[in-house]
Structures are given as C-alpha cells and as structure tokens.
Design a protein around this motif. Sequence first.
Motif, PDB file in Angstrom:
ATOM      1  N   LEU A 210      43.778  36.135  18.633  1.00 36.81           N
ATOM      2  CA  LEU A 210      43.956  36.522  19.906  1.00 36.81           C
ATOM      3  C   LEU A 210      43.709  37.516  20.707  1.00 36.81           C
ATOM      4  N   GLU A 211      42.772  38.242  21.503  1.00 41.25           N
ATOM      5  CA  GLU A 211      42.874  39.493  22.417  1.00 41.25           C
ATOM      6  C   GLU A 211      43.867  40.348  22.783  1.00 41.25           C
ATOM      7  N   VAL A 212      45.157  40.643  21.825  1.00 40.29           N
ATOM      8  CA  VAL A 212      45.948  41.338  22.948  1.00 40.29           C
ATOM      9  C   VAL A 212      45.742  42.385  23.500  1.00 40.29           C
TER      10      VAL A 212
ATOM     11  N   VAL B 297      46.525  45.920  26.270  1.00 42.79           N
ATOM     12  CA  VAL B 297      47.789  46.393  26.747  1.00 42.79           C
ATOM     13  C   VAL B 297      47.395  47.329  27.838  1.00 42.79           C
ATOM     14  N   ARG B 298      47.998  47.464  29.195  1.00 37.92           N
ATOM     15  CA  ARG B 298      47.374  48.083  30.177  1.00 37.92           C
ATOM     16  C   ARG B 298      48.602  49.039  30.651  1.00 37.92           C
ATOM     17  N   ASN B 299      48.083  49.759  30.686  1.00 30.96           N
ATOM     18  CA  ASN B 299      49.047  51.137  31.749  1.00 30.96           C
ATOM     19  C   ASN B 299      48.497  51.282  32.679  1.00 30.96           C
TER      20      ASN B 299
ATOM     21  N   ALA C  57      42.315  49.203  35.888  1.00 30.11           N
ATOM     22  CA  ALA C  57      41.288  48.608  35.145  1.00 30.11           C
ATOM     23  C   ALA C  57      40.581  47.904  34.764  1.00 30.11           C
ATOM     24  N   GLY C  58      38.920  47.655  34.745  1.00 33.44           N
ATOM     25  CA  GLY C  58      38.484  46.486  33.817  1.00 33.44           C
ATOM     26  C   GLY C  58      38.570  44.936  34.873  1.00 33.44           C
ATOM     27  N   SER C  59      38.886  44.378  33.886  1.00 30.90           N
ATOM     28  CA  SER C  59      38.688  43.189  34.541  1.00 30.90           C
ATOM     29  C   SER C  59      40.298  43.024  35.435  1.00 30.90           C
ATOM     30  N   MET C  60      40.905  43.470  35.106  1.00 35.03           N
ATOM     31  CA  MET C  60      42.355  43.262  35.689  1.00 35.03           C
ATOM     32  C   MET C  60      42.167  44.094  36.978  1.00 35.03           C
TER      33      MET C  60
ATOM     34  N   GLY D 289      33.198  33.417  26.251  1.00 38.37           N
ATOM     35  CA  GLY D 289      33.769  35.116  27.214  1.00 38.37           C
ATOM     36  C   GLY D 289      34.938  34.795  26.755  1.00 38.37           C
ATOM     37  N   ASP D 290      35.990  34.634  25.602  1.00 40.55           N
ATOM     38  CA  ASP D 290      37.134  35.602  25.604  1.00 40.55           C
ATOM     39  C   ASP D 290      38.202  35.476  26.872  1.00 40.55           C
ATOM     40  N   PRO D 291      38.102  33.752  26.971  1.00 38.52           N
ATOM     41  CA  PRO D 291      39.243  34.043  28.618  1.00 38.52           C
ATOM     42  C   PRO D 291      40.546  34.120  28.065  1.00 38.52           C
TER      43      PRO D 291
ATOM     44  N   VAL E 133      44.257  54.278  28.705  1.00 37.46           N
ATOM     45  CA  VAL E 133      44.597  53.644  30.416  1.00 37.46           C
ATOM     46  C   VAL E 133      44.639  51.905  29.778  1.00 37.46           C
ATOM     47  N   ASP E 134      44.438  51.152  29.417  1.00 37.33           N
ATOM     48  CA  ASP E 134      44.611  50.019  28.101  1.00 37.33           C
ATOM     49  C   ASP E 134      44.001  49.805  26.597  1.00 37.33           C
ATOM     50  N   PHE E 135      44.223  49.504  26.186  1.00 41.31           N
ATOM     51  CA  PHE E 135      43.422  49.134  24.688  1.00 41.31           C
ATOM     52  C   PHE E 135      43.729  47.584  24.639  1.00 41.31           C
ATOM     53  N   LYS E 136      42.398  46.740  23.078  1.00 40.79           N
ATOM     54  CA  LYS E 136      42.887  45.678  22.663  1.00 40.79           C
ATOM     55  C   LYS E 136      43.432  45.968  21.080  1.00 40.79           C
ATOM     56  N   ILE E 137      44.252  45.319  20.608  1.00 40.04           N
ATOM     57  CA  ILE E 137      44.044  44.776  19.520  1.00 40.04           C
ATOM     58  C   ILE E 137      44.287  43.274  19.315  1.00 40.04           C
TER      59      ILE E 137
ATOM     60  N   ASP F 145      36.276  51.894  20.856  1.00 41.68           N
ATOM     61  CA  ASP F 145      35.483  50.559  21.645  1.00 41.68           C
ATOM     62  C   ASP F 145      36.545  50.136  21.994  1.00 41.68           C
ATOM     63  N   SER F 146      37.096  49.956  21.630  1.00 43.03           N
ATOM     64  CA  SER F 146      38.222  48.867  21.955  1.00 43.03           C
ATOM     65  C   SER F 146      40.070  49.534  22.633  1.00 43.03           C
ATOM     66  N   CYS F 147      39.772  51.052  23.399  1.00 42.04           N
ATOM     67  CA  CYS F 147      40.671  51.868  23.937  1.00 42.04           C
ATOM     68  C   CYS F 147      39.861  51.570  25.784  1.00 42.04           C
ATOM     69  N   ARG F 148      40.650  52.060  26.462  1.00 43.89           N
ATOM     70  CA  ARG F 148      40.140  53.288  28.143  1.00 43.89           C
ATOM     71  C   ARG F 148      40.994  54.067  27.652  1.00 43.89           C
ATOM     72  N   LEU F 149      40.517  55.424  27.967  1.00 45.86           N
ATOM     73  CA  LEU F 149      40.510  57.388  27.187  1.00 45.86           C
ATOM     74  C   LEU F 149      40.342  57.336  28.895  1.00 45.86           C
TER      75      LEU F 149
ATOM     76  N   PHE G 266      28.884  53.569  27.814  1.00 46.82           N
ATOM     77  CA  PHE G 266      27.855  52.749  27.302  1.00 46.82           C
ATOM     78  C   PHE G 266      27.801  51.529  27.676  1.00 46.82           C
ATOM     79  N   ARG G 267      28.858  50.602  28.606  1.00 50.67           N
ATOM     80  CA  ARG G 267      28.952  50.056  29.467  1.00 50.67           C
ATOM     81  C   ARG G 267      28.502  50.024  31.183  1.00 50.67           C
ATOM     82  N   LYS G 268      28.842  51.632  31.766  1.00 47.12           N
ATOM     83  CA  LYS G 268      28.984  51.514  32.782  1.00 47.12           C
ATOM     84  C   LYS G 268      27.070  52.906  32.238  1.00 47.12           C
TER      85      LYS G 268
HETATM   86  O1  C5P Z   1      37.536  44.502  30.063  1.00 45.68           O
HETATM   87  P1  C5P Z   1      39.232  44.456  29.830  1.00 45.68           P
HETATM   88  O2  C5P Z   1      39.709  45.232  30.840  1.00 45.68           O
HETATM   89  O3  C5P Z   1      39.864  42.649  29.994  1.00 45.68           O
HETATM   90  O4  C5P Z   1      39.297  45.429  28.987  1.00 45.68           O
HETATM   91  C1  C5P Z   1      40.556  45.639  28.576  1.00 45.68           C
HETATM   92  C2  C5P Z   1      40.643  46.057  27.125  1.00 45.68           C
HETATM   93  O5  C5P Z   1      40.628  45.909  26.152  1.00 45.68           O
HETATM   94  C3  C5P Z   1      39.558  47.291  27.581  1.00 45.68           C
HETATM   95  O6  C5P Z   1      39.868  48.686  26.712  1.00 45.68           O
HETATM   96  C4  C5P Z   1      38.658  47.341  26.187  1.00 45.68           C
HETATM   97  O7  C5P Z   1      37.746  47.954  25.491  1.00 45.68           O
HETATM   98  C5  C5P Z   1      38.834  46.524  25.435  1.00 45.68           C
HETATM   99  N1  C5P Z   1      38.204  44.757  25.406  1.00 45.68           N
HETATM  100  C6  C5P Z   1      38.165  45.143  23.339  1.00 45.68           C
HETATM  101  N2  C5P Z   1      37.162  43.587  23.470  1.00 45.68           N
HETATM  102  C7  C5P Z   1      36.902  42.206  24.455  1.00 45.68           C
HETATM  103  C8  C5P Z   1      37.565  42.991  25.454  1.00 45.68           C
HETATM  104  C9  C5P Z   1      38.166  44.274  25.387  1.00 45.68           C
HETATM  105  O8  C5P Z   1      38.076  45.741  23.190  1.00 45.68           O
HETATM  106  N3  C5P Z   1      36.511  41.708  23.677  1.00 45.68           N
END
Ligand code: C5P
Length: 253
Positions: free
Chosen positions: A89-91, A93-95, A98-101, A128-130, A174-178, A200-204, A218-220
């Motif tokens: 699972l990708e966990v 957390v959003r404060n 942003a992004g997909s939400m 695509g990590d649903p 803003v958010d992150f994934k663990i 790489d795994s946070c929005r800062l 990088f994405r944008k």
């Molecule tokens: O894209 P989304 O808004 O769902 O991403 C939420 C957060 O999880 C972002 O900080 C993004 O960088 C992170 N994420 C990640 N790896 C993924 C999907 C999202 O680190 N495969």
Amino acid sequence: MARRKKIYEGKAKILYEGPEPGTLVQYFKDDATAFNAEKKAVIEGKGVLNNRLSEFFMTGLQSIGVPTHFIKRLNMREQLVRQVEIIPLEVIVRNFAAGSMAKRLGMEEGAPLPRPIIEFSYKDDKLGDPLVPEEYIIAFGWASQQDLDDIVALALRVNDFMSGVMHGVGIKLVDFKIEIGRIWDNDFHRLVVADEISPDSCRLWDIESGQKLDKDVFRKDLGSLTDAYTEVARRLGVLPSNVTHRPRPTLIN
Ligand code: C5P
C-alpha cells in the motif's frame, strides 16, 4: 571480489543483500520518474540528496519513538536498512488539497483540509497504483484491521513530526506518501516506516512564496529539481559537502 546480490530494483532505488541476515543496502539512484514512469530523466545529485534527507527524517522519527527500517547511512548513496515485508500500500497523508485529490474533487490546489486525510493506494505500477478503500485492503488480506489502525496511528505521527520540522524551516507539508513494512519475530510482527521519506514522496511548498520544493518541479517542468532539493537540505542543515549550492543573499539590518 564477490559481486553483491541485487534483491530488487525500483524506479529510484536498488536494494542489495546486506552484510547481516535481515539487513539490506538501499542505494539511491539519480533516476527520476513521474506519471507512472511515462516521464523519465537522470538528475545528477538527486540520489545523494534523497539519501541524506531520508536519513534525516528517519532518524528524527526514531528519536521520537516512531519505528523505521533505517539502521545507518553507509556512504553518499547508500544506507543500511532492516529487511521488511512491504505492505503493498502507498499510505498518503494530506494536509492541503493538491495533486490527484485536487483533480478528483475539483478542489483548488492548496485549499486547507478540515483535518489530515489518509488514503491508501494499492502498489501496482501496471494498474497505476489505484486508490483503494479500507474494505478492499482487509477483504483481500493486504493488511488486517489491526494493521490498518496501527498504520493510521503511525502515519499521523509521521505527519505531526514532518509538518513541525518543515514548518520550522518555512516549508508547508502539503502531503506525502510513506510505505510500511512488517518485521516478523516468530508469529508476531511489528510495523515500521520503510522505503524513503524525501522530496520525491512529499509535496513541500515554501510558506512565504508558495514555491514548490519537491518532485512536482520535475513533474511540471518548473525548473531545477536539484536546486529545489538542495534548498530543502540546506534549510534542514543536512547539505552533503560535495553537492554544490549557490549561497543565498542574506539581509543585513
Ligand atoms: O499524486 P498524488 O496527489 O496522489 O500524490 C500524493 C503524495 O504522494 C505526493 O506527495 C506524491 O509525491 C506522493 N506519491 C508518491 N508516490 C506515488 C504516488 C504519490 O510518493 N506513487
């Protein structure tokens, strides 16, 4: 000399067999990918920065009693970690939205959320990590209800710690994934924070200017990713000595 055994190669990291049973060496590559690897680049120095930043966050978490897989940093690109069974699972957390939400709900990027919101994606690149509801996680046996309760508690503690640390250096988390792993001890397991915690795994976002200091650069195509990550490392005081950075002008009263 014997070649070490590669256990797994992902998009941004390689795992090698570690020196002791139950350990792995986690190597941080310079590869950057986005949109499920549709966009790719090699960004010199990214692996070095993420190795340092992940060490900083993981040791900080351990110091407040949040268990992680981290043992020690070995060199510029490698760290020794505990071998864990990764929960698929990708966990997230959003404060702030942003992004997909923001996209899914038609929300304005940066809109504050009423409370931290946790969501789960099923780790599967082909799909695509649903996003998945808790019902699926339990029904398909990816984690038990007890695991999920523990994961939520861990994720909220990581959020409190990370939000506070980042706020202290003028950055909004803003958010992150663990990712969470299980460490087995006979019939029992405990859960630890695994993988990496890095830009790489946070929005800062810079609190003052709103400037993005994470992988969205990088994405944008918003500029230099190394400059953004170097700025985060500089503010946190974890800048590795051989990564060059331009000194910022300081205001003298
Ligand atoms: O894209 P989304 O808004 O769902 O991403 C939420 C957060 O999880 C972002 O900080 C993004 O960088 C992170 N994420 C990640 N790896 C993924 C999907 C999202 O680190 N495969």
